[in-house]
Design a protein around this motif. Structure first.
Motif, PDB file in Angstrom:
ATOM      1  N   GLU A  26       0.834  -1.216   0.000  1.00  0.00           N
ATOM      2  CA  GLU A  26       0.000   0.000   0.000  1.00  0.00           C
ATOM      3  C   GLU A  26       0.867   1.265   0.000  1.00  0.00           C
ATOM      4  N   GLY A  27       1.989   1.208  -0.692  1.00  0.00           N
ATOM      5  CA  GLY A  27       2.840   2.388  -0.835  1.00  0.00           C
ATOM      6  C   GLY A  27       3.778   2.644   0.325  1.00  0.00           C
ATOM      7  N   LEU A  28       3.689   1.840   1.392  1.00  0.00           N
ATOM      8  CA  LEU A  28       4.549   2.037   2.561  1.00  0.00           C
ATOM      9  C   LEU A  28       5.579   0.914   2.623  1.00  0.00           C
ATOM     10  N   ASP A  29       6.805   1.261   3.016  1.00  0.00           N
ATOM     11  CA  ASP A  29       7.843   0.244   3.153  1.00  0.00           C
ATOM     12  C   ASP A  29       7.353  -0.879   4.068  1.00  0.00           C
ATOM     13  N   LEU A  30       7.548  -2.105   3.607  1.00  0.00           N
ATOM     14  CA  LEU A  30       7.131  -3.262   4.390  1.00  0.00           C
ATOM     15  C   LEU A  30       7.991  -3.365   5.647  1.00  0.00           C
ATOM     16  N   HIS A  31       7.342  -3.599   6.772  1.00  0.00           N
ATOM     17  CA  HIS A  31       8.041  -3.648   8.048  1.00  0.00           C
ATOM     18  C   HIS A  31       7.391  -4.713   8.917  1.00  0.00           C
ATOM     19  N   GLY A  32       8.198  -5.373   9.750  1.00  0.00           N
ATOM     20  CA  GLY A  32       7.661  -6.381  10.656  1.00  0.00           C
ATOM     21  C   GLY A  32       8.550  -6.532  11.856  1.00  0.00           C
ATOM     22  N   ALA A  33       8.528  -7.711  12.471  1.00  0.00           N
ATOM     23  CA  ALA A  33       9.434  -8.009  13.577  1.00  0.00           C
ATOM     24  C   ALA A  33      10.844  -8.239  13.022  1.00  0.00           C
ATOM     25  N   TRP A  34      11.847  -8.025  13.864  1.00  0.00           N
ATOM     26  CA  TRP A  34      13.223  -8.105  13.373  1.00  0.00           C
ATOM     27  C   TRP A  34      13.742  -9.551  13.380  1.00  0.00           C
ATOM     28  N   ARG A  35      14.846  -9.743  12.652  1.00  0.00           N
ATOM     29  CA  ARG A  35      15.595 -11.009  12.608  1.00  0.00           C
ATOM     30  C   ARG A  35      14.714 -12.169  12.144  1.00  0.00           C
ATOM     31  N   VAL A  36      13.865 -11.900  11.168  1.00  0.00           N
ATOM     32  CA  VAL A  36      12.951 -12.910  10.643  1.00  0.00           C
ATOM     33  C   VAL A  36      13.339 -13.251   9.213  1.00  0.00           C
ATOM     34  N   LYS A  37      13.529 -14.536   8.943  1.00  0.00           N
ATOM     35  CA  LYS A  37      13.703 -15.005   7.568  1.00  0.00           C
ATOM     36  C   LYS A  37      12.324 -15.120   6.937  1.00  0.00           C
ATOM     37  N   PRO A  38      12.037 -14.325   5.903  1.00  0.00           N
ATOM     38  CA  PRO A  38      10.695 -14.380   5.323  1.00  0.00           C
ATOM     39  C   PRO A  38      10.474 -15.674   4.559  1.00  0.00           C
ATOM     40  N   GLY A  39       9.248 -16.149   4.595  1.00  0.00           N
ATOM     41  CA  GLY A  39       8.872 -17.275   3.766  1.00  0.00           C
ATOM     42  C   GLY A  39       8.391 -16.774   2.420  1.00  0.00           C
ATOM     43  N   ALA A  40       8.908 -17.329   1.339  1.00  0.00           N
ATOM     44  CA  ALA A  40       8.499 -16.907  -0.006  1.00  0.00           C
ATOM     45  C   ALA A  40       8.364 -18.138  -0.886  1.00  0.00           C
ATOM     46  N   GLY A  41       7.271 -18.199  -1.619  1.00  0.00           N
ATOM     47  CA  GLY A  41       7.017 -19.339  -2.494  1.00  0.00           C
ATOM     48  C   GLY A  41       5.567 -19.338  -2.925  1.00  0.00           C
ATOM     49  N   LEU A  42       5.101 -20.456  -3.430  1.00  0.00           N
ATOM     50  CA  LEU A  42       3.757 -20.547  -3.980  1.00  0.00           C
ATOM     51  C   LEU A  42       2.770 -21.133  -2.965  1.00  0.00           C
ATOM     52  N   LEU A  43       1.624 -20.462  -2.841  1.00  0.00           N
ATOM     53  CA  LEU A  43       0.469 -20.998  -2.141  1.00  0.00           C
ATOM     54  C   LEU A  43      -0.731 -20.802  -3.057  1.00  0.00           C
ATOM     55  N   ASN A  44      -1.475 -21.856  -3.297  1.00  0.00           N
ATOM     56  CA  ASN A  44      -2.602 -21.789  -4.233  1.00  0.00           C
ATOM     57  C   ASN A  44      -2.181 -21.275  -5.604  1.00  0.00           C
ATOM     58  N   GLY A  45      -0.940 -21.614  -6.001  1.00  0.00           N
ATOM     59  CA  GLY A  45      -0.464 -21.230  -7.319  1.00  0.00           C
ATOM     60  C   GLY A  45      -0.008 -19.795  -7.442  1.00  0.00           C
ATOM     61  N   LYS A  46      -0.002 -19.039  -6.342  1.00  0.00           N
ATOM     62  CA  LYS A  46       0.384 -17.627  -6.379  1.00  0.00           C
ATOM     63  C   LYS A  46       1.603 -17.401  -5.491  1.00  0.00           C
ATOM     64  N   MET A  47       2.462 -16.451  -5.886  1.00  0.00           N
ATOM     65  CA  MET A  47       3.636 -16.133  -5.084  1.00  0.00           C
ATOM     66  C   MET A  47       3.207 -15.356  -3.840  1.00  0.00           C
ATOM     67  N   VAL A  48       3.675 -15.819  -2.680  1.00  0.00           N
ATOM     68  CA  VAL A  48       3.332 -15.163  -1.423  1.00  0.00           C
ATOM     69  C   VAL A  48       4.602 -14.803  -0.664  1.00  0.00           C
ATOM     70  N   TYR A  49       4.398 -13.992   0.358  1.00  0.00           N
ATOM     71  CA  TYR A  49       5.482 -13.534   1.227  1.00  0.00           C
ATOM     72  C   TYR A  49       4.944 -13.597   2.651  1.00  0.00           C
ATOM     73  N   VAL A  50       5.640 -14.336   3.520  1.00  0.00           N
ATOM     74  CA  VAL A  50       5.180 -14.538   4.894  1.00  0.00           C
ATOM     75  C   VAL A  50       6.218 -13.974   5.851  1.00  0.00           C
ATOM     76  N   LEU A  51       5.762 -13.172   6.822  1.00  0.00           N
ATOM     77  CA  LEU A  51       6.660 -12.612   7.825  1.00  0.00           C
ATOM     78  C   LEU A  51       6.000 -12.670   9.193  1.00  0.00           C
ATOM     79  N   ILE A  52       6.721 -12.230  10.214  1.00  0.00           N
ATOM     80  CA  ILE A  52       6.156 -12.022  11.551  1.00  0.00           C
ATOM     81  C   ILE A  52       5.860 -10.538  11.681  1.00  0.00           C
ATOM     82  N   ASP A  53       4.606 -10.202  11.938  1.00  0.00           N
ATOM     83  CA  ASP A  53       4.243  -8.782  11.989  1.00  0.00           C
ATOM     84  C   ASP A  53       4.522  -8.204  13.371  1.00  0.00           C
TER      85      ASP A  53
END
Length: 594
Positions: free
Chosen positions: A409-436
């Motif tokens: 939404e136009g704002l730099d993505l931010h979450g909890a620190w020292r988190v390896k993001p999960g990235a890959g396909l779910l339901n055939g779509k590329m997703v990005y998973v973090l700890i908020d």
């Protein structure tokens, strides 16, 4: 008052009964423990001669002395190892073997016994290749022990066995983060380490007062700044026998600096660039707190390792063997747009303030982010921001472009620190998973290379949000989860492979795991129905039927193929060592009761 002896016995018995009763009320999840894989599963360096980078024993080892114990051409090395290790904390002795390209090569460590009640913070001292002493400074006094070469132990002796005043020995030979250095045709001096990596240089004036502070500089004339945190130097003889070279150890690596024989116009010693200190039959290691990915990075058909670390680099451990028989080489720092990737939070960037200025805690995830068939990197770190490095090169010669921020939404993505993001396909779509910032798992859908759409909280099969931490673990104590999307059960849907800090609590803030029991690897199976993405509660990784607890700070894990659709795992521990676990030795334990 009655019989005092009987009263003490009754009181002691009552205290024991109370403690036993309380122990039964404490949940096993809160009992801190360690259980590491067998040393037979520990990966070794893949270098052809078996000589690789020095493998730290703990997260932060300390050089405490050198001495001729084995009678070699150069002295042997004593190190102190702290508590964060899969081995035993204590003092270790490394035998000098040879030199490779001018850098000393040491043998495998031997643990040295020390007197009861004394720690690793001491000075190892030897005069003229004679007796070896350890000196501990205790408040305003000293304790002295002599080394027994046959039994590899230090035995307490009378302080008078050392002729010189002990406080003068400490001043003359250096103690703690300071070491005496000799230069031949120049007056001797002292080089001191520092938390932020500067190596300062002093000489002595009359009466042992120190000269004004100068610094160690590189061949480019710029001050050398060791990249580790808490750099501690120890002088070591060069090939000619002059104690002018340096071994420098901090959290993040063990390095060797060769004195060039020159001083600059400010009378500052000039040293060559750092090189890895070397070890024969070295365990494969990478810095401290590695965060790993297994991927064919260079397109040659075998599995390599790409890893972040606590110091803020991203490195490649290239496999020059095969996937079935891997031979991983020493870490090589990756570049983006021609510059070495280095995250250094500096004065403002870390949640825990300027004292953590050098800790980048890089957490890279290798994924084909733009679906062009090449491995890219998405990454978070100690700043809790998120970046993407796109691979713009050919399959067999990766070249990363400069980092670009990820946005929602136009704002730099931010979450909890020292988190390896999960990235890959779910339901055939590329997703990005973090700890908020609520310390919960959060899903984002990829729009393009830099923009994401908020997909809301990730949820358990019962509908509850997935927690990452207890309610009181926020800010600098929060985050720290490493997320990998991988189809573990081979049913065509990516699951969540997670690794943790000891203090995380997944999936519930009060009844999750590991909840102080120890850093853990766990699996959350994908139980989604159509578009409704859901995951089962976590199950801990077990080795030989027993749950693995891999230290305190963190661990890391990545799937490793053992034939067609058959996977084991590489796991790492906080001191930077790697273990390859075959499929027939691992299983998944029961989920927590939530």
């Amino acid at each position: 008052m009655g019989n005092p002896k009987l009263f003490r016995q009754e009181t002691t018995l009552m205290l024991i009964l109370i403690l036993l009763a309380v122990s039964f009320l404490i949940s096993p999840a809160y009992a801190r423990e360690n259980y590491f894989p067998d040393l037979s599963t520990q990966l070794q360096t893949g270098e052809p001669d078996g000589i690789g980078p020095f493998a730290p024993i703990s997260v932060h080892d300390y050089p405490i002395g050198r001495a001729f114990v084995y009678g070699g051409e150069s002295p042997d090395l004593f190190l102190g190892a702290g508590k964060w290790t899969n081995l035993s904390p204590g003092i270790y002795l490394y035998k000098y073997i040879s030199r490779k390209n001018g850098v000393p090569v040491f043998g495998e460590p031997i643990r040295v016994q020390i007197p009861l009640g004394l720690g690793v913070s001491c000075l190892i001292y030897q005069r003229n290749k004679g007796d070896v002493f350890a000196i501990w400074k205790i408040n305003k006094g000293f304790k002295v022990a002599r080394y027994n070469r046959r039994k590899h132990c230090f035995v307490l002796v009378n302080k008078e066995m050392i002729d010189e005043p002990l406080d003068q020995v400490f001043l003359t030979y250096g103690a703690g983060p300071m070491t005496r250095v000799e230069f031949g045709n120049h007056a001797p001096g002292f080089i001191a380490g520092s938390r932020y990596g500067n190596l300062s240089f002093h000489t002595f004036g009359p009466g042992f007062e120190l000269s004004r502070r100068r610094y160690v500089v590189g061949v480019d004339g710029i001050r050398l700044r060791n990249k580790t945190t808490g750099a501690a130097p120890l002088s070591y003889p060069n090939a000619e026998g002059t104690n002018c070279d340096l071994i420098v150890i901090g959290e993040g690596g063990t390095y060797y600096y060769r004195f060039t024989g020159r001083f600059d116009d400010r009378d500052q010693p000039v040293y060559a660039n750092q090189a890895y200190l070397l070890e024969k039959n070295a365990p494969l290691s990478h810095s401290s707190l590695p965060v790993i990915n297994t991927v064919d990075w260079d397109g040659d058909g075998d599995i390599d390792i790409v890893s972040g670390d606590s110091v803020g680099f991203v490195s490649l451990l290239e496999n020059t063997g095969t996937t079935a028989t891997p031979r991983f080489l020493a870490p090589v720092k990756l570049r983006a747009a021609g510059e070495i990737i280095r995250i250094r939070p500096g004065y403002y960037g870390s949640l825990q303030g300027p004292k953590e200025a050098n800790w980048g805690y890089t957490c890279p995830t290798v994924v084909d982010w733009n679906r062009d068939g090449l491995p890219d990197i998405v990454m978070s770190d100690s700043t809790a921001t998120h970046k993407v490095y796109i691979n713009r090169a050919a399959p067999n010669k990766p070249e990363l472009a400069a980092a670009r921020e990820l946005f929602c939404e136009g704002l730099d993505l931010h979450g909890a620190w020292r988190v390896k993001p999960g990235a890959g396909l779910l339901n055939g779509k590329m997703v990005y998973v973090l700890i908020d910032e609520d310390e919960e798992f959060h899903l984002f859908w990829k729009i393009d290379e830099q923009n994401l759409e908020d997909g809301g909280k990730l949820r358990l099969d019962g509908g509850a949000a997935i927690s990452a931490n207890p309610k009181n673990r926020t800010g600098g104590r929060g985050g720290r989860v490493k997320i990998t999307l991988f189809d573990w059960d081979r049913n065509g849907r990516n699951d969540l492979l997670l690794t943790t800090h000891s203090g995380n609590s997944i999936p519930h803030p009060k009844h999750g795991i590991p909840h102080q029991a120890g850093a853990m690897v766990m699996l959350m199976l994908n139980v989604s129905k159509a578009e409704d993405i859901r995951f089962a509660p976590p199950r801990p990784l077990q080795y030989k039927g027993r749950t693995l607890y891999l230290g305190e700070h963190s661990c890391s894990a990545a799937p490793y193929p053992f034939g067609k659709d058959k996977y084991g795992m590489i796991v790492t521990i906080e001191s930077g060592r790697f273990f390859l676990l075959p499929p027939d030795r691992i299983s998944w334990g029961p989920p927590p009761n939530i």
